[in-house]
Design a protein around this motif. Structure first.
Motif, PDB file in Angstrom:
ATOM      1  N   GLU A 143       0.820  -1.206   0.000  1.00 40.98           N
ATOM      2  CA  GLU A 143       0.000   0.000   0.000  1.00 40.98           C
ATOM      3  C   GLU A 143       0.860   1.266   0.000  1.00 40.98           C
ATOM      4  N   GLY A 144       0.290   2.345  -0.522  1.00 43.34           N
ATOM      5  CA  GLY A 144       0.894   3.658  -0.388  1.00 43.34           C
ATOM      6  C   GLY A 144       0.459   4.315   0.909  1.00 43.34           C
ATOM      7  N   ASP A 145       0.765   5.613   1.037  1.00 45.35           N
ATOM      8  CA  ASP A 145       0.346   6.364   2.222  1.00 45.35           C
ATOM      9  C   ASP A 145      -0.109   7.756   1.797  1.00 45.35           C
ATOM     10  N   ARG A 309      -1.143  13.676   5.477  1.00 50.45           N
ATOM     11  CA  ARG A 309      -0.205  13.684   4.349  1.00 50.45           C
ATOM     12  C   ARG A 309       1.159  13.101   4.694  1.00 50.45           C
ATOM     13  N   GLU A 310       1.367  12.730   5.938  1.00 51.46           N
ATOM     14  CA  GLU A 310       2.704  12.325   6.356  1.00 51.46           C
ATOM     15  C   GLU A 310       3.090  10.969   5.760  1.00 51.46           C
ATOM     16  N   PRO A 311       4.349  10.818   5.336  1.00 49.83           N
ATOM     17  CA  PRO A 311       4.825   9.491   4.939  1.00 49.83           C
ATOM     18  C   PRO A 311       4.718   8.516   6.110  1.00 49.83           C
ATOM     19  N   ALA A 312       4.494   7.250   5.788  1.00 47.97           N
ATOM     20  CA  ALA A 312       4.352   6.239   6.834  1.00 47.97           C
ATOM     21  C   ALA A 312       5.277   5.067   6.551  1.00 47.97           C
ATOM     22  N   PRO A 313       6.586   5.253   6.687  1.00 44.36           N
ATOM     23  CA  PRO A 313       7.515   4.142   6.429  1.00 44.36           C
ATOM     24  C   PRO A 313       7.392   3.076   7.510  1.00 44.36           C
ATOM     25  N   PRO A 314       7.719   1.824   7.175  1.00 47.59           N
ATOM     26  CA  PRO A 314       7.621   0.751   8.174  1.00 47.59           C
ATOM     27  C   PRO A 314       8.554   0.944   9.360  1.00 47.59           C
ATOM     28  N   VAL A 315       9.648   1.689   9.156  1.00 49.79           N
ATOM     29  CA  VAL A 315      10.634   1.907  10.214  1.00 49.79           C
ATOM     30  C   VAL A 315      10.874   3.398  10.349  1.00 49.79           C
ATOM     31  N   SER A 316      10.830   3.905  11.578  1.00 50.20           N
ATOM     32  CA  SER A 316      11.179   5.294  11.850  1.00 50.20           C
ATOM     33  C   SER A 316      12.464   5.308  12.666  1.00 50.20           C
ATOM     34  N   ALA A 317      13.482   5.995  12.180  1.00 50.98           N
ATOM     35  CA  ALA A 317      14.762   6.040  12.879  1.00 50.98           C
ATOM     36  C   ALA A 317      14.688   7.025  14.026  1.00 50.98           C
ATOM     37  N   PRO A 318      15.359   6.756  15.146  1.00 52.03           N
ATOM     38  CA  PRO A 318      15.386   7.723  16.239  1.00 52.03           C
ATOM     39  C   PRO A 318      16.117   8.986  15.812  1.00 52.03           C
ATOM     40  N   ALA A 319      15.700  10.106  16.402  1.00 53.81           N
ATOM     41  CA  ALA A 319      16.386  11.361  16.108  1.00 53.81           C
ATOM     42  C   ALA A 319      17.812  11.292  16.639  1.00 53.81           C
ATOM     43  N   PRO A 320      18.765  11.940  15.962  1.00 49.40           N
ATOM     44  CA  PRO A 320      20.157  11.900  16.437  1.00 49.40           C
ATOM     45  C   PRO A 320      20.299  12.585  17.786  1.00 49.40           C
ATOM     46  N   ALA A 321      21.157  12.018  18.628  1.00 50.99           N
ATOM     47  CA  ALA A 321      21.433  12.611  19.928  1.00 50.99           C
ATOM     48  C   ALA A 321      22.344  13.820  19.761  1.00 50.99           C
ATOM     49  N   ALA A 322      22.262  14.741  20.698  1.00 49.54           N
ATOM     50  CA  ALA A 322      23.084  15.952  20.655  1.00 49.54           C
ATOM     51  C   ALA A 322      24.010  15.969  21.853  1.00 49.54           C
TER      52      ALA A 322
END
Length: 352
Positions: A143-145, A309-322
């Protein structure tokens, strides 16, 4: 003084790919792009899963029987950023024509019913996926998103959007497209060849869906279809019952105006060629003066669409640490439990 709205020729393909043959169908695609350009077209639209052909076999028997077609279908589906895409993009640039290409997209181990939009310089404007494959198509495709329901500004063509096949029977999907001020719509379909008792898959109803989309959305619709050939029937069908389900013919390509009018003559259902018509964007204000479904003819106090409208990928990567000044690492303020927050359903800018 405002400039007059552009006029251009659009071409709806009615042709059959070289079935289950990626390279040969790319060759045929390039030839049809060149033919459309020779006829003065600035936009050419191809059918659903033009590359490598529609998987009619999914409708002919149980999934276990149909699995024998999967290896060839996967192998001949097209990947993005591939040599096949590059060749078609080069043809678009060479002939100064915008292209909407229906194809089976191979991505990793999955397939998607996809449409590739190339501008007249051969640049990729978008690649979208069918939001919900229809019925047994779900045994073949993912499916698309919501990010794939988009309308794009394309030079010389206007605001261009695309949907595939029975997405034209999803009222909220259509409304999401209308809400983006779509002016030209590429409708990619397979064949309309089906037994008489299955009216939902036949030519009259699906042709009417294109006509209604044009009148409802106040936009031009360039609808492309694929005739089934006797060779495809012979290849796929092993019984009289299967031959009754997939019939030769079924082409019904057309260009519709924003008032729902047909702007050209139909080809014969088994005929290959291009359906050509002039698109005059100056006619759209006349149509929308009567009814603009996402504008003055809407009643948002009664019914509204929530459009994610947001993309819905099967995997979301964590935001980079600072890291702070003393070298200690702290989570990004956008990180929540190791998952990147990307917005989503219910965001104010997603409500139409």
């Amino acid at each position: 003084m405002a400039q007059p709205a552009p006029k251009f020729i659009a071409a709806a393909v009615q042709a059959t790919p070289v079935y289950l043959d990626l390279e040969a169908t790319v060759d045929k695609t390039i030839a049809l792009v060149a033919e459309a350009a020779r006829n003065g077209a600035k936009l050419v639209v191809f059918p659903e899963t033009w590359i490598p052909g529609y998987p009619y076999w999914a409708w002919l028997g149980p999934p276990a029987w149909a699995m024998k077609w999967v290896p060839a279908y996967v192998a001949n589906s097209m990947e993005l950023d591939s040599e096949a895409e590059a060749r078609i993009a080069a043809a678009a640039a060479q002939h100064d024509i915008n292209v909407v290409l229906g194809f089976s997209e191979r991505s990793g181990g999955s397939l998607y019913i996809a449409q590739l939009i190339l501008d007249a310089e051969g640049r990729r404007v978008a690649a979208r996926r069918k939001l919900k494959p229809t019925h047994v198509e779900r045994t073949v495709f993912g499916e698309g998103d919501g990010s794939h329901l988009a309308v794009h500004d394309v030079a010389g063509v206007g605001r261009l959007g695309a949907l595939a096949c029975w997405e034209h029977f999803q009222p909220l999907t259509k409304f999401a497209m209308y809400s983006q001020d779509e002016q030209v719509h590429a409708a990619s379909w397979p064949s309309f060849a089906s037994p008489p008792e299955v009216n939902q898959l036949g030519p009259d109803l699906n042709d009417a869906a294109n006509q209604v989309y044009a009148a409802e959305g106040g936009c031009f619709v360039v609808a492309a279809t694929t005739p089934v050939t006797p060779e495809i029937v012979d290849l796929l069908c092993e019984s009289p019952e299967q031959r009754r389900l997939v019939l030769p013919g079924g082409g019904r390509s057309m260009v519709f105006g924003p008032d729902g009018s047909r702007l050209a003559a139909y080809l014969a259902p088994d005929e290959e060629g291009l359906v050509l018509a002039e698109v005059d964007l100056g006619l759209i204000p006349l149509a929308k003066a009567l009814a603009d479904p996402a504008g003055h003819y809407a009643r948002p106090d009664v019914t509204r669409l929530l459009f994610n409208r947001e993309p819905a990928p099967p995997v979301s990567a964590p935001a980079p640490a600072a890291a702070d000044g003393d070298g200690r690492v702290h989570p990004s303020p956008d990180a929540h439990d190791g998952v990147l927050s990307t917005g989503g359903l219910g965001q104010p800018d997603n409500a139409v």
